[in-house]
Design a protein around this motif. Structure first.
Motif, PDB file in Angstrom:
ATOM      1  N   GLY A 149    -128.088 -20.783 -22.641  1.00 43.92           N
ATOM      2  CA  GLY A 149    -128.448 -22.181 -22.430  1.00 43.92           C
ATOM      3  C   GLY A 149    -128.842 -22.476 -20.996  1.00 43.92           C
ATOM      4  N   PHE A 168    -123.299 -17.965 -25.105  1.00 41.62           N
ATOM      5  CA  PHE A 168    -124.302 -18.988 -25.387  1.00 41.62           C
ATOM      6  C   PHE A 168    -124.587 -19.870 -24.174  1.00 41.62           C
ATOM      7  CE2 PHE A 168    -126.388 -22.690 -27.005  1.00 41.62           C
ATOM      8  CZ  PHE A 168    -127.189 -22.188 -28.011  1.00 41.62           C
ATOM      9  N   ASN A 169    -123.530 -20.162 -23.350  1.00 43.64           N
ATOM     10  CA  ASN A 169    -123.775 -20.998 -22.165  1.00 43.64           C
ATOM     11  C   ASN A 169    -124.703 -20.293 -21.185  1.00 43.64           C
ATOM     12  OD1 ASN A 169    -121.844 -19.130 -21.581  1.00 43.64           O
ATOM     13  ND2 ASN A 169    -120.489 -20.493 -20.480  1.00 43.64           N
ATOM     14  N   THR A 199    -121.130 -18.594 -28.747  1.00 41.88           N
ATOM     15  CA  THR A 199    -120.392 -19.545 -27.918  1.00 41.88           C
ATOM     16  C   THR A 199    -118.986 -19.026 -27.667  1.00 41.88           C
ATOM     17  OG1 THR A 199    -121.649 -21.351 -28.900  1.00 41.88           O
ATOM     18  CG2 THR A 199    -119.647 -21.953 -27.728  1.00 41.88           C
ATOM     19  N   ASN A 245    -118.589 -16.553 -25.025  1.00 42.78           N
ATOM     20  CA  ASN A 245    -118.966 -17.029 -23.699  1.00 42.78           C
ATOM     21  C   ASN A 245    -120.374 -16.554 -23.310  1.00 42.78           C
ATOM     22  OD1 ASN A 245    -118.389 -18.603 -21.507  1.00 42.78           O
ATOM     23  ND2 ASN A 245    -117.381 -16.979 -20.343  1.00 42.78           N
TER      24      ASN A 245
END
Lengths: 265, 154
Positions: free
Chosen positions: B83, B79-80, B74, B77
């Motif tokens: 996701g 993990f988004n 996360t 930058n």
């Protein structure tokens, strides 16, 4: 200035949009409108520590730019109408605190800029000679306030929209040779009960169509009178819906109607 | 009457007009990424057991490692992006919970460590904690009522 029809105001001495300026963020700079902006930014922070500060800086620089371009001293500007999306309109109130011009904070969400221009135009018919109108928004600060943190690993549905990072400013003048603001038709709130926060275009389109059709009936004009009919913020889905609603009321706007949002990215 | 003039008619029209999420593709991506995360967890668990930890300790080590990795990603930058691709696949495992706490902590850091990071850290995960803990208390009370014989309170 007088009222015609149900909702429209007609100006006796239409104010001129003397000068305008725009600054946008990196994503907008890659869009099809890139070459029309005065300045594009390389990153969302622009050297500031937070997105809110960056947004304040963007509106500050955009208003400084329009004043410089117009050649009018800021002392000769009678008032400023400005607003943004954040709580208490902090971007514009912090961004414009050093400008020393009487300040009217405006909140109209996506309609803030047109609302500023409308109120500014009314001001030029009464006490003001020059009026500054400005607005700003920032994708990151808006997501932070209204939706989720940027680093959150969630999925955006296909109908969700993207907030523009940028600011636009304009100076209205009582005298001038155009382009003029000749009429304004402030719209009513039209809520058709859309509950999906990720489909703002569908939520806003009925209000846009209602205002547009009221404008046609008030002025006695038809869509073909205009070279271009432009909505602010409906996106692709909202734009299609607006065309359909107008069609169901007997107005064909398909050929000369466009939406800023669907042309930005 | 024009269907666009009633709220119901308009909602039906909008539903037809709006593009749907690609459910099949999203489910497939969620399935294999979620499966992969669980497999990584299982691998860690087996290694721990082999090194001589008992099952419970090994489970704790798995949780710690997955939370740590997810929080780290996360911060980078990344993990988004995972996701966005995998949806529920990365959201439902403990990785998603870690992300939901680290991401507001990062987002609100600009508002200071106490009122920003401290105050806003649980804006996303808060409801999960409130209802998770409430549910567990409720279950505990039910358990107490129906199992008085076998429960020792101390």
């Amino acid at each position: 200035m007088k009222k015609i029809g149900k909702q429209t105001i007609k100006f006796d001495t239409p104010p001129t949009i003397l000068e305008c300026s725009s600054i946008v963020g990196p994503k907008e700079a890659q869009g099809p409108l890139a070459k029309y902006f005065d300045q594009t930014l390389e990153d969302e922070f622009w050297g500031e520590k937070s997105w809110e500060k960056a947004e304040s800086k963007i509106i500050k620089e955009a208003t400084n730019m329009v004043i410089a371009k117009s050649g009018i001293s800021s002392q000769d500007i009678d008032c400023v109408f400005a607003g943004d999306l954040l709580n208490q309109c902090i971007s514009s109130s912090f961004g414009l605190r050093e400008i020393n011009i009487p300040f009217f904070g405006v909140f109209g969400a996506c309609s803030t800029f047109v609302e500023s221009l409308s109120l500014g135009a009314i001001a030029t018919e009464s006490f003001a000679k020059h009026v500054l109108c400005a607005t700003s928004s920032h994708f990151c600060s808006a997501e932070k306030q209204f939706r989720f943190p940027l680093e959150l690993g969630n999925q955006r549905p296909p109908s969700s929209q993207w907030t523009v990072t940028g600011s636009g400013a304009a100076i209205l003048s009582k005298d001038g040779n155009g382009p003029y603001i000749t009429h304004i038709t402030p719209g009513k709130i039209v809520d058709m009960g859309i509950k999906d926060g990720n489909n703002m275009g569908a939520a806003m389109a009925p209000a846009f169509s209602d205002t547009l059709i009221t404008h046609f009936t008030d002025t006695g004009r038809s869509p073909s009178y205009y070279d271009a009919i432009i909505s602010g913020d409906l996106g692709h889905i909202g734009k299609d819906i607006a065309i359909d609603i107008a069609k169901s009321k007997g107005y064909n706007i398909k050929s000369n109607y466009n939406d800023c949002r669907s042309s930005y990215f | 009457m024009d269907p666009l003039e009633t709220k119901k008619g308009y909602q039906d029209y909008v539903d037809k007009k709006s593009p749907n999420s690609k459910i099949l593709k999203n489910c497939f991506n969620a399935f294999w990424v979620g499966g992969l995360i669980c497999t990584i967890g299982q691998v860690i668990l087996n290694i721990c057991k082999e090194r001589g930890f008992d099952t419970q300790t090994s489970g704790t080590i798995v949780s710690i490692l997955l939370i740590g990795i997810s929080a780290f990603l996360t911060g980078l930058n990344l993990f988004n992006k995972i996701g966005k691709f995998a949806g529920a696949g990365s959201l439902i495992p403990i990785t998603g919970f870690a992300n939901s706490i680290v991401s507001p902590a990062m987002e609100y850091k600009s508002e200071g460590y106490v009122m920003g990071v401290g105050g806003k850290m649980f804006t996303v995960a808060g409801p999960v904690l409130v209802f998770g803990i409430s549910a567990s208390i409720l279950v505990g009370i039910i358990f107490l009522i129906f199992n008085t014989q076998s429960v020792t309170l101390v």
